[in-house]
Design a protein around this motif. Structure first.
Motif, short mmCIF file in Angstrom:
data_model
loop_
_atom_site.label_atom_id
_atom_site.label_comp_id
_atom_site.label_asym_id
_atom_site.label_seq_id
_atom_site.Cartn_x
_atom_site.Cartn_y
_atom_site.Cartn_z
N ASP A 1 44.14 30.97 38.98
CA ASP A 1 44.29 32.32 38.43
C ASP A 1 44.20 33.39 39.52
O ASP A 1 44.97 34.35 39.54
CB ASP A 1 43.25 32.57 37.33
N GLU B 1 47.26 34.54 41.59
CA GLU B 1 48.25 35.48 41.06
C GLU B 1 48.15 36.84 41.75
O GLU B 1 49.16 37.54 41.90
CB GLU B 1 48.05 35.66 39.54
N THR B 2 46.93 37.20 42.18
CA THR B 2 46.75 38.50 42.83
C THR B 2 46.39 38.35 44.32
O THR B 2 46.05 39.32 44.98
CB THR B 2 45.62 39.30 42.13
N ARG C 1 48.43 36.45 46.55
CA ARG C 1 49.61 35.66 46.91
C ARG C 1 49.69 35.31 48.39
O ARG C 1 49.99 34.19 48.75
CB ARG C 1 50.89 36.47 46.63
N SER D 1 53.52 29.52 38.17
CA SER D 1 52.44 30.34 38.73
C SER D 1 52.62 30.50 40.23
O SER D 1 53.35 29.73 40.88
CB SER D 1 51.10 29.65 38.47
N VAL D 2 51.91 31.47 40.78
CA VAL D 2 51.91 31.65 42.24
C VAL D 2 51.34 30.38 42.90
O VAL D 2 51.89 29.89 43.89
CB VAL D 2 51.08 32.89 42.64
N TYR D 3 50.23 29.88 42.34
CA TYR D 3 49.65 28.64 42.90
C TYR D 3 50.71 27.53 42.96
O TYR D 3 50.91 26.89 44.01
CB TYR D 3 48.46 28.20 42.05
N PRO E 1 45.46 34.63 33.67
CA PRO E 1 46.43 35.29 34.56
C PRO E 1 47.60 34.38 34.93
O PRO E 1 48.75 34.83 34.99
CB PRO E 1 45.60 35.64 35.79
N ALA E 2 47.33 33.09 35.17
CA ALA E 2 48.42 32.18 35.60
C ALA E 2 48.89 31.33 34.43
O ALA E 2 48.08 30.80 33.67
CB ALA E 2 47.91 31.27 36.72
#
Ligand SMILES: NC(=O)c1ccc[n+]([C@@H]2O[C@H](COP(=O)([O-])OP(=O)(O)OC[C@H]3O[C@@H](n4cnc5c(N)ncnc54)[C@H](OP(=O)(O)O)[C@@H]3O)[C@@H](O)[C@H]2O)c1
Length: 300
Positions: free
Chosen positions: A67, A70-71, A73, A125-127, A255-256
């Motif tokens: 999560d 996401e912020t 990156r 997701s960003v992850y 968030p993710a």
């Protein structure tokens, strides 16, 4: 003769299991902590490979806060993609093979059947995107790299689902767990044991060998997070296990986004290595027993 291994990461679930089991194998492992090599610095990681001149490099450090990524990156991308790429390049120059870990979160989770290695990716997701970038970069940078995608990793240490469920049950909290996300739980111990058992073969196989490239490793059996929770609690508490109420992903916003079905097909691993991961319940039973023997360790 013992295989010379350089391992990045000492405190993570998989890293700890690698270090715990290594004495059972004929291997000489040097492991570097975050204090020794921070993955925010790709050049430092590459320099460590150059200095150690290992036969095998294991990348057991990663940005795993799904999560938070996401912020965050940029750092997640550096840790999960740029630094593994720099390590793989340095390993290729040093003639070392590489083991790198990736995730079912590289997939979108909308395939009705389990995912195979060559299925199209589509991280939500960003992850997942940073891990996908990492696996692509590692394979492109070092022809002797094994990328192991795994899922739902648990162990007796660190923060993970098994320990969280046992703590909530102990505290008598009502248990409501997502029942529409499916996957394969995996014991860090099983993943680590597989890597260590294959280390001599990986170190001795020239590029082009079937042991390299992307493979999936996960314990056998698909379940939902709720099914996983019920399994953990039944193993730990038997008939006294509390009820686990099912909820939908939509009821627990995060968030993710996670794949709804990230279940990994491990057929390629079985064909290439002749290894069949055991059922997740058998592996998790050992974790539950270990935690029961060390009550203070389950307090996290
Ligand atoms: N956990 C899962 O459910 C799961 C699922 C699928 C795939 N995977 C993959 O499996 C691999 C192992 O995961 P895991 O569960 O063992 O992870 P973990 O328990 O979360 O541990 C992550 C490790 O990475 C280290 N690390 C984080 N940021 C770092 C940095 N900037 N520099 C150096 N080290 C850093 C951490 O060190 P500190 O202790 O200092 O923070 C820790 O040792 C990862 O590649 C992960 O993406 C995990």
């Amino acid at each position: 003769m013992s295989v010379r291994i350089l391992q990045f990461g000492t405190t993570g679930q998989v890293a700890r299991e690698l270090l715990r089991q290594a004495p059972s194998y004929d291997l000489a492992i040097t492991a570097l902590s975050r204090a020794e090599v921070d993955f925010a610095d790709p050049e430092a990681a590459a320099a460590a490979v150059e200095q150690a001149r290992p036969e095998l490099v294991i990348v057991a450090a990663a940005y795993t806060a799904v999560d938070q990524a996401e912020t965050d990156r940029e750092l997640a991308y550096t840790v999960n993609a740029e630094t593994p790429a720099a390590i793989a390049q340095a390993a290729a120059r040093a003639g070392a093979a590489v083991v790198h870990f990736s995730t079912d979160y590289v997939f979108a989770g909308d395939k009705p059947e389990p995912y195979r290695e060559d299925d199209p990716t589509g991280p939500l997701s960003v992850y997942g995107a940073t891990k996908l970038a990492g696996e692509l970069a590692v394979v492109a940078s070092c022809p002797r790299a094994l990328v192991l995608r795994t899922s739902w990793v648990v162990s007796a240490h660190g923060r993970n689902f098994v320990k969280t469920m046992l703590r909530l049950a102990r505290e008598g909290q009502p248990l409501r767990v997502v029942d529409d996300q499916f996957g394969r739980p995996t014991a860090a111990a099983d993943l680590a044991g597989f890597v260590l058992s294959q280390a001599p073969r990986l170190a001795g196989t020239p590029s082009g060998g079937p042991v390299f490239g992307v493979h999936h490793f996960a314990n056998a059996g698909e379940t939902s997070w709720r099914g996983f929770a019920q399994g953990v609690l039944a193993l730990a508490m038997g008939p006294a296990a509390p009820q686990v109420a099912p909820i939908a992903t939509a009821e627990r916003p995060a968030p993710a986004r996670r794949p709804l079905r990230g279940t990994l097909d491990t057929g390629k691993l079985e064909r290439t290595f002749g290894v069949t991961p055991r059922p997740w319940r058998d592996a998790v039973a050992e974790i539950v027993a270990e935690l029961a023997a060390q009550p203070q360790a389950s307090a996290a």
